[in-house]
Design an enzyme around this catalytic site. Structure first.
Site, PDB file in Angstrom:
ATOM      1  N   LYS A   9       1.125  -1.235   0.006  1.00 18.85           N
ATOM      2  CA  LYS A   9       0.041   0.070  -0.127  1.00 18.85           C
ATOM      3  C   LYS A   9       0.807   1.168  -0.062  1.00 18.85           C
ATOM      4  O   LYS A   9       1.809   1.096   0.569  1.00 18.85           O
ATOM      5  CB  LYS A   9      -0.848   0.049   1.278  1.00 18.85           C
ATOM      6  CG  LYS A   9      -1.828   1.245   1.222  1.00 18.85           C
ATOM      7  CD  LYS A   9      -2.831   1.013   2.482  1.00 18.85           C
ATOM      8  CE  LYS A   9      -2.440   1.456   3.781  1.00 18.85           C
ATOM      9  NZ  LYS A   9      -3.633   1.507   4.707  1.00 18.85           N
ATOM     10  N   SER A  25      -4.477   3.750 -16.763  1.00 14.07           N
ATOM     11  CA  SER A  25      -3.678   3.167 -15.738  1.00 14.07           C
ATOM     12  C   SER A  25      -3.377   4.200 -14.943  1.00 14.07           C
ATOM     13  O   SER A  25      -3.951   5.411 -14.750  1.00 14.07           O
ATOM     14  CB  SER A  25      -2.461   2.667 -16.536  1.00 14.07           C
ATOM     15  OG  SER A  25      -1.844   3.504 -17.120  1.00 14.07           O
ATOM     16  N   THR A  57      -7.112  -0.349 -11.470  1.00 15.72           N
ATOM     17  CA  THR A  57      -6.470   0.127 -12.852  1.00 15.72           C
ATOM     18  C   THR A  57      -4.974  -0.849 -12.834  1.00 15.72           C
ATOM     19  O   THR A  57      -4.836  -1.958 -11.924  1.00 15.72           O
ATOM     20  CB  THR A  57      -6.100   1.504 -13.122  1.00 15.72           C
ATOM     21  OG1 THR A  57      -5.440   1.672 -14.399  1.00 15.72           O
ATOM     22  CG2 THR A  57      -5.270   1.944 -11.907  1.00 15.72           C
ATOM     23  N   TYR A  58      -4.039  -0.763 -13.466  1.00 16.98           N
ATOM     24  CA  TYR A  58      -2.721  -1.101 -13.446  1.00 16.98           C
ATOM     25  C   TYR A  58      -1.721  -0.093 -13.608  1.00 16.98           C
ATOM     26  O   TYR A  58      -1.805   0.900 -14.078  1.00 16.98           O
ATOM     27  CB  TYR A  58      -2.559  -2.197 -14.884  1.00 16.98           C
ATOM     28  CG  TYR A  58      -2.662  -1.366 -16.087  1.00 16.98           C
ATOM     29  CD1 TYR A  58      -1.430  -0.832 -16.764  1.00 16.98           C
ATOM     30  CD2 TYR A  58      -3.754  -1.297 -16.913  1.00 16.98           C
ATOM     31  CE1 TYR A  58      -1.617  -0.308 -17.703  1.00 16.98           C
ATOM     32  CE2 TYR A  58      -3.961  -0.436 -17.993  1.00 16.98           C
ATOM     33  CZ  TYR A  58      -2.746  -0.028 -18.325  1.00 16.98           C
ATOM     34  OH  TYR A  58      -2.810   0.504 -19.830  1.00 16.98           O
ATOM     35  N   GLY A  73      -6.330   8.033 -18.566  1.00 17.47           N
ATOM     36  CA  GLY A  73      -7.488   7.668 -19.094  1.00 17.47           C
ATOM     37  C   GLY A  73      -8.563   7.901 -18.467  1.00 17.47           C
ATOM     38  O   GLY A  73      -8.749   9.092 -17.867  1.00 17.47           O
ATOM     39  N   ALA A  74      -9.653   7.032 -18.507  1.00 16.32           N
ATOM     40  CA  ALA A  74     -10.767   7.306 -17.964  1.00 16.32           C
ATOM     41  C   ALA A  74     -10.532   7.481 -16.315  1.00 16.32           C
ATOM     42  O   ALA A  74     -11.309   8.480 -15.718  1.00 16.32           O
ATOM     43  CB  ALA A  74     -11.827   6.224 -18.005  1.00 16.32           C
ATOM     44  N   ALA A  75      -9.626   7.112 -15.760  1.00 16.41           N
ATOM     45  CA  ALA A  75      -9.392   7.135 -14.336  1.00 16.41           C
ATOM     46  C   ALA A  75      -9.053   8.604 -13.895  1.00 16.41           C
ATOM     47  O   ALA A  75      -9.310   9.023 -12.805  1.00 16.41           O
ATOM     48  CB  ALA A  75      -8.184   6.275 -13.875  1.00 16.41           C
TER      49      ALA A  75
END
Length: 128
Positions: A9, A25, A57-58, A73-75
């Site tokens: 984390k 990502s 996501t990655y 992107g969308a994130a």
């Protein structure tokens, strides 16, 4: 039996960028990735403390020492620069392994520098 356990984390990371036009990502400083054993392309959960959003996501490797935390992107619609997030990775473990496993937890300061490394999740609600 296998259990899904927290593996690592990044606690209280500050989003430095949000790039809507990227494919997708989260870009993370290579030093931070190494500190908590994150690999490029590894799946992570991002929890936004600022607005309550959660996403999966990655990871993409960011420049070493840059402190970059960039949602792509969308994130990028889920967080903006300055938002405080928690980035969590998980691993499937057999019961015996899960009982003994110690996660890598990096507590970050407001500049995404490691303030403290922990091998457990504290029971308290705040970290000093």
């Amino acid at each position: 039996m296998y259990r899904t356990m927290m593996k690592s984390k990044l606690h209280r990371a500050v989003v430095t960028e949000a790039d809507l036009n990227y494919v997708g990502s989260i870009t993370i400083d290579r030093d931070l990735m190494e500190a908590v054993d994150l690999w490029e392309n590894e799946k992570v959960q991002v929890v936004n403390n600022t607005n309550g959003a959660r996403l999966e996501t990655y990871v993409i490797e960011g420049p070493r020492g840059s402190g970059v935390i960039c949602l792509n992107g969308a994130a990028a619609r889920m967080a903006q620069p300055g938002d405080v997030v928690i980035i969590i990775s998980y691993a499937l473990m057999e019961n015996e392994t899960a009982r003994e496993f110690k996660p890598a937890v990096a507590v970050l300061d407001s500049h995404n520098q490691i303030q403290q490394m922990l091998s457990y999740e504290p029971a308290s609600t705040t970290l000093d």
